[in-house]
Each structure stands twice: as structure tokens, then as C-alpha cells.
Design a protein around this motif. Sequence first.
Motif, PDB file in Angstrom:
ATOM      1  N   HIS A 192       0.832  -1.209   0.000  1.00  0.00           N
ATOM      2  CA  HIS A 192       0.000   0.000   0.000  1.00  0.00           C
ATOM      3  C   HIS A 192       0.862   1.253   0.000  1.00  0.00           C
ATOM      4  O   HIS A 192       2.037   1.216   0.357  1.00  0.00           O
ATOM      5  CB  HIS A 192      -0.945  -0.023   1.197  1.00  0.00           C
ATOM      6  CG  HIS A 192      -1.833  -1.234   1.174  1.00  0.00           C
ATOM      7  ND1 HIS A 192      -2.843  -1.408   0.265  1.00  0.00           N
ATOM      8  CD2 HIS A 192      -1.796  -2.376   1.912  1.00  0.00           C
ATOM      9  CE1 HIS A 192      -3.414  -2.583   0.439  1.00  0.00           C
ATOM     10  NE2 HIS A 192      -2.793  -3.198   1.441  1.00  0.00           N
ATOM     11  N   ALA A 193       0.256   2.354  -0.426  1.00  0.00           N
ATOM     12  CA  ALA A 193       0.995   3.588  -0.726  1.00  0.00           C
ATOM     13  C   ALA A 193       1.851   4.056   0.450  1.00  0.00           C
ATOM     14  O   ALA A 193       1.454   3.979   1.609  1.00  0.00           O
ATOM     15  CB  ALA A 193       0.019   4.677  -1.134  1.00  0.00           C
ATOM     16  N   ARG A 194       3.042   4.494   0.129  1.00  0.00           N
ATOM     17  CA  ARG A 194       3.989   5.042   1.092  1.00  0.00           C
ATOM     18  C   ARG A 194       4.522   6.359   0.536  1.00  0.00           C
ATOM     19  O   ARG A 194       4.536   6.549  -0.681  1.00  0.00           O
ATOM     20  CB  ARG A 194       5.163   4.071   1.297  1.00  0.00           C
ATOM     21  CG  ARG A 194       4.794   2.763   1.984  1.00  0.00           C
ATOM     22  CD  ARG A 194       4.501   2.977   3.447  1.00  0.00           C
ATOM     23  NE  ARG A 194       4.069   1.741   4.096  1.00  0.00           N
ATOM     24  CZ  ARG A 194       2.807   1.336   4.183  1.00  0.00           C
ATOM     25  NH1 ARG A 194       1.843   2.054   3.638  1.00  0.00           N
ATOM     26  NH2 ARG A 194       2.502   0.218   4.792  1.00  0.00           N
ATOM     27  N   PRO A 195       4.984   7.248   1.441  1.00  0.00           N
ATOM     28  CA  PRO A 195       5.558   8.499   0.939  1.00  0.00           C
ATOM     29  C   PRO A 195       6.902   8.269   0.236  1.00  0.00           C
ATOM     30  O   PRO A 195       7.433   7.169   0.259  1.00  0.00           O
ATOM     31  CB  PRO A 195       5.731   9.336   2.212  1.00  0.00           C
ATOM     32  CG  PRO A 195       5.779   8.360   3.328  1.00  0.00           C
ATOM     33  CD  PRO A 195       4.966   7.184   2.905  1.00  0.00           C
ATOM     34  N   GLU A 196       7.424   9.294  -0.331  1.00  0.00           N
ATOM     35  CA  GLU A 196       8.690   9.265  -1.072  1.00  0.00           C
ATOM     36  C   GLU A 196       8.570   8.321  -2.268  1.00  0.00           C
ATOM     37  O   GLU A 196       7.644   8.459  -3.065  1.00  0.00           O
ATOM     38  CB  GLU A 196       9.856   8.876  -0.156  1.00  0.00           C
ATOM     39  CG  GLU A 196      10.847  10.020   0.046  1.00  0.00           C
ATOM     40  CD  GLU A 196      11.959   9.640   1.009  1.00  0.00           C
ATOM     41  OE1 GLU A 196      13.116   9.875   0.676  1.00  0.00           O
ATOM     42  OE2 GLU A 196      11.647   9.115   2.103  1.00  0.00           O
ATOM     43  N   ASN A 197       9.464   7.346  -2.377  1.00  0.00           N
ATOM     44  CA  ASN A 197       9.437   6.445  -3.527  1.00  0.00           C
ATOM     45  C   ASN A 197       8.722   5.155  -3.138  1.00  0.00           C
ATOM     46  O   ASN A 197       9.246   4.354  -2.379  1.00  0.00           O
ATOM     47  CB  ASN A 197      10.861   6.121  -3.966  1.00  0.00           C
ATOM     48  CG  ASN A 197      11.667   7.368  -4.287  1.00  0.00           C
ATOM     49  OD1 ASN A 197      11.247   8.193  -5.093  1.00  0.00           O
ATOM     50  ND2 ASN A 197      12.814   7.524  -3.651  1.00  0.00           N
ATOM     51  N   TRP A 198       7.523   4.977  -3.694  1.00  0.00           N
ATOM     52  CA  TRP A 198       6.757   3.771  -3.358  1.00  0.00           C
ATOM     53  C   TRP A 198       6.779   2.795  -4.532  1.00  0.00           C
ATOM     54  O   TRP A 198       6.288   3.094  -5.618  1.00  0.00           O
ATOM     55  CB  TRP A 198       5.312   4.135  -3.010  1.00  0.00           C
ATOM     56  CG  TRP A 198       4.418   2.933  -2.856  1.00  0.00           C
ATOM     57  CD1 TRP A 198       4.710   1.775  -2.203  1.00  0.00           C
ATOM     58  CD2 TRP A 198       3.106   2.765  -3.402  1.00  0.00           C
ATOM     59  NE1 TRP A 198       3.658   0.895  -2.298  1.00  0.00           N
ATOM     60  CE2 TRP A 198       2.658   1.469  -3.014  1.00  0.00           C
ATOM     61  CE3 TRP A 198       2.249   3.582  -4.156  1.00  0.00           C
ATOM     62  CZ2 TRP A 198       1.395   0.982  -3.377  1.00  0.00           C
ATOM     63  CZ3 TRP A 198       0.995   3.090  -4.514  1.00  0.00           C
ATOM     64  CH2 TRP A 198       0.584   1.805  -4.121  1.00  0.00           C
ATOM     65  N   LEU A 199       7.347   1.625  -4.277  1.00  0.00           N
ATOM     66  CA  LEU A 199       7.396   0.556  -5.270  1.00  0.00           C
ATOM     67  C   LEU A 199       6.362  -0.494  -4.845  1.00  0.00           C
ATOM     68  O   LEU A 199       6.580  -1.231  -3.883  1.00  0.00           O
ATOM     69  CB  LEU A 199       8.808  -0.043  -5.293  1.00  0.00           C
ATOM     70  CG  LEU A 199       9.244  -0.902  -6.480  1.00  0.00           C
ATOM     71  CD1 LEU A 199       8.913  -0.247  -7.807  1.00  0.00           C
ATOM     72  CD2 LEU A 199      10.730  -1.190  -6.395  1.00  0.00           C
ATOM     73  N   PRO A 200       5.197  -0.542  -5.520  1.00  0.00           N
ATOM     74  CA  PRO A 200       4.104  -1.408  -5.048  1.00  0.00           C
ATOM     75  C   PRO A 200       4.424  -2.896  -5.262  1.00  0.00           C
ATOM     76  O   PRO A 200       4.825  -3.298  -6.347  1.00  0.00           O
ATOM     77  CB  PRO A 200       2.920  -0.987  -5.924  1.00  0.00           C
ATOM     78  CG  PRO A 200       3.338   0.273  -6.619  1.00  0.00           C
ATOM     79  CD  PRO A 200       4.826   0.221  -6.719  1.00  0.00           C
ATOM     80  N   SER A 201       4.238  -3.670  -4.186  1.00  0.00           N
ATOM     81  CA  SER A 201       4.511  -5.102  -4.300  1.00  0.00           C
ATOM     82  C   SER A 201       3.248  -5.895  -4.618  1.00  0.00           C
ATOM     83  O   SER A 201       3.286  -7.121  -4.677  1.00  0.00           O
ATOM     84  CB  SER A 201       5.158  -5.616  -3.009  1.00  0.00           C
ATOM     85  OG  SER A 201       4.368  -5.287  -1.895  1.00  0.00           O
ATOM     86  N   GLY A 202       2.141  -5.183  -4.835  1.00  0.00           N
ATOM     87  CA  GLY A 202       0.909  -5.835  -5.283  1.00  0.00           C
ATOM     88  C   GLY A 202       0.097  -6.427  -4.154  1.00  0.00           C
ATOM     89  O   GLY A 202       0.660  -6.947  -3.197  1.00  0.00           O
ATOM     90  N   ASP A 203      -1.217  -6.336  -4.269  1.00  0.00           N
ATOM     91  CA  ASP A 203      -2.033  -7.041  -3.277  1.00  0.00           C
ATOM     92  C   ASP A 203      -2.408  -8.384  -3.882  1.00  0.00           C
ATOM     93  O   ASP A 203      -1.828  -8.797  -4.868  1.00  0.00           O
ATOM     94  CB  ASP A 203      -3.256  -6.211  -2.841  1.00  0.00           C
ATOM     95  CG  ASP A 203      -3.805  -5.363  -3.966  1.00  0.00           C
ATOM     96  OD1 ASP A 203      -3.580  -5.753  -5.125  1.00  0.00           O
ATOM     97  OD2 ASP A 203      -4.436  -4.323  -3.700  1.00  0.00           O
ATOM     98  N   GLY A 204      -3.361  -9.064  -3.300  1.00  0.00           N
ATOM     99  CA  GLY A 204      -3.658 -10.414  -3.778  1.00  0.00           C
ATOM    100  C   GLY A 204      -2.822 -11.414  -3.019  1.00  0.00           C
ATOM    101  O   GLY A 204      -2.157 -11.054  -2.045  1.00  0.00           O
ATOM    102  N   PRO A 205      -2.871 -12.658  -3.465  1.00  0.00           N
ATOM    103  CA  PRO A 205      -2.192 -13.707  -2.698  1.00  0.00           C
ATOM    104  C   PRO A 205      -0.693 -13.440  -2.560  1.00  0.00           C
ATOM    105  O   PRO A 205      -0.093 -12.790  -3.411  1.00  0.00           O
ATOM    106  CB  PRO A 205      -2.446 -14.979  -3.528  1.00  0.00           C
ATOM    107  CG  PRO A 205      -2.867 -14.506  -4.877  1.00  0.00           C
ATOM    108  CD  PRO A 205      -3.499 -13.171  -4.677  1.00  0.00           C
TER     109      PRO A 205
END
Lengths: 205, 196
Positions: free
Chosen positions: B145-158
Motif C-alpha cells: 500500500h501507498a507510502r511516501p517518497e518512492n513507493w514501489l508497489p509489491s501488489g495485493d492479492g495472494p
Amino acid sequence: MQLRIPVLFILLCLVLAGLIHIAAVLTLPTLAPKDAWARLKPLGPANTMIPIPPASPGKSVLPMMGPDVRYAICRFDLANGPVRLKATVPDDLWLIAFYTPKGENFYTVSGADMRRGQLDLIIATADQPVAEAGVDAPEEADQVAVVTSPFKEGVAVIRAPVVGPSRARRAEEALKGTSCAPHRNKPAEPQEQSEPSEPPTGTAN
Amino acid sequence: MRTLLALVVAFVIALLLGISSAWYMIDRGIPLTTTRVGPWSSWMSEANLNADPYTKAHLARSGRLPITSTTARYFTARTDSDGRALTSACEYSIQGAALNARWWSIALYDDQGSVIKNPSERYSFNSEDAIRHSDGTYRISLAAHARPENWLPSGDGPEHKLMLMLRIYGPRETDADGIGQIPDDRLPKIERIACS
């Protein structure tokens, strides 16, 4: 006797294991069904520039492609003569890398190496003389470089790193301006052997 | 009869030993073929015409088409800096320093080498678009889920395993062989923050 049999047995296991190990390592490259060449070949014919769709979830021509790099490939086949690759390189970051069908990178040129951002390369095998002088306007002649390919087939990959989604389109547009096509020598009198290509960058290690 | 049995057993043991050692050396590499710095590993002679058979087998199996280490360096990480496997169930902080290169990028993949679906279509950060501090250091948050600065999303789901790749184009420091050198302390640290 009771002791010697296990020693012999262990020795036999190790020797056999070594042989199987060597056989597995040496045969894997020829058996690997989905190496890069096998993935690129179905994309289109040889001697044509083919842009590769950018990596998206679950869809990627090659595994682990740079999501912030735009790629275009030219699978070259020199059976009918040399192939010429031309591009206007918009920035220093571009990399043009040449590979054998096994994925060995035998030559690389970067945007920073190019004068006036014009890339003009002729790919030829060592036994294909390339009459490069005078194929184009004289002021361009000094920029035509010959890349010697160790095999008749191979692939050239252009990498255009992008600096954000807004600039991705610019990289894609610039890649569309590249060309890769058979190069026809002028039917002129035999010329002296073309200058040797620049030393490959990838042989040092 | 006993000899025959011993031969069969020897062959089975040898098969297991030979294949598993070959797999390990091709998939993970040994110090002769790869350099390891913390969680990062890099195949030194990847894509070289005169590479050793292990590197050649690794390349063929990977399906990748890398550039040789004189022009580009690739580092992959499957674990955090403490050696625990990277997973989408955890949140990580990636802290790195400026790299002496023309361009670099850190990209996130699943274990199949595919980028991970997310609404902002953010799959990587590079030297041009990562928010950096005045001293050139940067922090990338690897989280669902969103984070400040540089957010690299690792995806939700399983839950799925994650893999990072740091690609460095045009490293400016080279050794005598022309191989791009990245000082060990310049490679990012991957710190596990929390797990769900």
C-alpha cells in the motif's frame, strides 16, 4: 573387505555424479527451450526493426526486461549479404548491443560513443567484404562502422532507457525512427578491404 | 546380484548428486561465476563469448539477453539484507547511495520475472525519476500500500515471492579488464520493516 566396499562404492558414486554433472551443464544451453533467441524469433521476420512491447504484468517477451527501458530488436540474417542498421539517437543513454543466437553479446555501442547522434552500422561476417566508402554522402562516410558478426545470424537490441512515464512515448517514437535492412554494396570495382570494426567492448572479461 | 543392486543404488545417488549440484551452480552460482554483496548477486561473465559453461547454462535457462559487464552491470536480490526471502507479505525499505554510472534502475518482479500489477503502473525507480536526498541517497519503500517518497508497489492479492533487479548502464569506474566496478557499500540495503 568389509571396509573396502563402501570406499569403492562412494568413489563410484562420486565419479558417476561428476560425469552426470558435467553432462547436465554442457547440454543445458542446447536443450533450454525458452532461451532469448527462441523468444525473439516468433516476433517477426529477420532484417527488420521490431519494437518490443514494454513489459507489463504477466506479459513480457523476455523475462526481467527493464520496465523503464524501451527495446527494439533486429534479428539479422547475413546469408544474403550484410545488413545495415540506422538510427538517430536522441540521447547518450541509448545502448545498441549485438548478440549471437546463443545470447553472447559480441559488440556494444552507446549513444555517448556516437558523433552527432547518428548511428550507421553495417553488420557483416568476416568473409563479407563491405564497400563502405562512398555508399552515402561523403560527409557521412566516416561514420559508417562495420560490425563483424561471428555468425551468419544474430540479433541487435536497441535499449532506450526512459526517465518517467511521460517520456516513455518519446523513447518509443525515437525507436520507430530506426531502420534495419539488407545492405547492398555498390556494384563498383572491388575495393580494398574495409577498415576493421572498432574493437568489441565485451571481450575483456 | 548384490553387485547389480550396488550399481543401481550408486547410479541413483550419482544422479541426484550430479543434477542437484549442477542445478545449484547454474541457478545460484558459486564465487567463481558470481559476485555476492549482501543480498545482491551478479554473474560476472554473463553474455561473454568466452564465458564458462555454468554462466552459459545460466544465461540460456534464464531467457534474458543481458549486456556484458563492461557496459552494464546487473544485480539481482531474492532476499533482504538479513537473508530472508523477499515476499509481498512484508514491507521493505531499500536504502541506496548515488551510483557512479550513466543510468541505473531498480525494478521489482515476481519470481517468474514479470512486473507486478498495480494501479499506478509503477514497476521501477531509476536515476532520473527516484526522489533523492541532497547527498544523493534515496529510500524506496517496497510495500503493498501507498507510502511516501518512492513507493514501489509489491501488489495485493495472494502472497508471492519478489525479486529485485538493479541494472546499471555505463558504470564509470572500471577495473583493468574494463569491467564496471560498483563499490560494495554503494549497493542498496534491503531492510525488512514489518510483515502482515
